[in-house]
Design a protein around this motif. Structure first.
Motif, PDB file in Angstrom:
ATOM      1  N   ASN A  91       0.852  -1.180   0.000  1.00 49.33           N
ATOM      2  CA  ASN A  91       0.000   0.000   0.000  1.00 49.33           C
ATOM      3  C   ASN A  91       0.893   1.237   0.000  1.00 49.33           C
ATOM      4  N   GLU A  93      -0.219   4.345  -0.630  1.00 49.22           N
ATOM      5  CA  GLU A  93      -0.936   5.566  -0.241  1.00 49.22           C
ATOM      6  C   GLU A  93      -0.435   6.016   1.124  1.00 49.22           C
ATOM      7  N   HIS A  95      -0.354   6.589   4.785  1.00 51.97           N
ATOM      8  CA  HIS A  95      -1.093   6.078   5.929  1.00 51.97           C
ATOM      9  C   HIS A  95      -0.100   5.821   7.052  1.00 51.97           C
ATOM     10  N   ASP A 108      -2.269  -1.170   9.739  1.00 53.72           N
ATOM     11  CA  ASP A 108      -2.431   0.088   9.007  1.00 53.72           C
ATOM     12  C   ASP A 108      -3.377   0.998   9.779  1.00 53.72           C
ATOM     13  N   LYS A 110      -5.562   4.523   9.233  1.00 57.19           N
ATOM     14  CA  LYS A 110      -5.977   5.612   8.354  1.00 57.19           C
ATOM     15  C   LYS A 110      -5.825   6.920   9.119  1.00 57.19           C
ATOM     16  N   ASP A 112      -6.288  11.177   8.807  1.00 60.55           N
ATOM     17  CA  ASP A 112      -6.821  12.319   8.061  1.00 60.55           C
ATOM     18  C   ASP A 112      -5.700  12.894   7.198  1.00 60.55           C
ATOM     19  N   SER A 113      -5.939  12.949   5.892  1.00 58.86           N
ATOM     20  CA  SER A 113      -4.858  13.342   4.988  1.00 58.86           C
ATOM     21  C   SER A 113      -4.357  14.753   5.292  1.00 58.86           C
TER      22      SER A 113
ATOM     23  N   ASP B 122      -7.809   3.405  16.457  1.00 58.57           N
ATOM     24  CA  ASP B 122      -8.527   2.198  16.018  1.00 58.57           C
ATOM     25  C   ASP B 122      -8.680   1.172  17.134  1.00 58.57           C
TER      26      ASP B 122
END
Lengths: 143, 143
Positions: A91, A93, A95, A108, A110, A112-113, B122
């Motif tokens: 991956n 992207e 993260h 992983d 996620k 907030d970008s 999470d």
DNA sequence: GTATCTGCAAAACATTTGCAATTCT
DNA sequence: AGAATTGCAAATGTTTTGCAGATAC
């Protein structure tokens, strides 16, 4: 790219490699497949031990070569969450990662970008931003 | 603890080690002094090459042992910003790092402590949060 | 037939370990 | 003397390199 059973067909993988400018050899396909189907952030050794059952002649050199190629061509990224263990992630992207200090698993996260969106810090031009957490994962916390 | 010339007197270092429960041997004092006076995030090799001029008999084993002890006693932390090079930081306060991909220098970055203040992500219990950036530093960007 | 890819063996490093010598009190 | 510390030498583990053989187009 991944279906319900977390399986990817070879044709799709092959096209993906070609699109990225990589000659789709059998070894490379299987290494990519492993990365895509297991988001476990494996080490070279993890991949080797899994693939030796499928391709008995595979060597660690090939795994090293292939992963280096994947990182150069942006099909994977390296994660250095702990000293002396380089892990690979299919991956690419942005993260974050969380490593459990009890079971050793890497999750992983996620993010907030917006939190990743640094163009510069203290006058330095930012190209990459890496975030990782260490702690006790939700599976280990109740044990 | 550090004065205008970025020098620390031995007495202060000695008291610091004792306060942290570490027997202040000459080698340990000099390794601590190096860490405190150079916030360059040195590798074991960097420290060894600097100290061999001061203590010609010093061994890398002692540097490894001492840094391991410092990390245990929270006088230093390890930084693993790049695979296969463990760096040490005498600053144990939460802060981020920036590594220049041109000159290789590692800078400290002050980060709003709110950004570090994760109790959980999470559902996982967070004990540590590490942030690092890679890019071109302000000294290299105009070259 | 020529390029590329693979994999063995050796080399190169970084880190750890066992242990004997040294130092400190 | 006794305990802690140091440092050499060897062991360990990971990654890289050189090169010869295999494979693909």
């Amino acid at each position: 790219m991944i279906n319900a059973e977390n399986r990817i067909d070879m044709k799709t993988l092959q096209e993906y490699l070609i699109k990225k400018g990589i000659n789709p050899s059998f070894q490379r396909l299987k290494i990519l497949e492993y990365l895509m189907e297991n988001n476990t952030h494996p080490t070279v050794d993890n991949i080797y031990n899994a693939l030796i059952n499928i391709i008995p002649t595979i060597s660690k050199t090939t795994i090293y070569n292939t992963l280096k190629l994947f990182v150069e061509k942006n099909l994977a990224q390296t994660i250095t969450i702990d000293e002396n263990e380089v892990r690979y992630d299919g991956n690419v992207e942005p993260h974050a990662h969380f490593k459990c200090i009890k079971c050793g698993k890497v999750y992983d996260i996620k993010i907030d970008s917006a939190n990743f969106d640094y163009n510069e810090v203290d006058g330095h031009k930012v190209l990459e931003c890496h975030i990782y957490f260490k702690g006790i994962c939700k599976n280990c916390i109740n044990m």
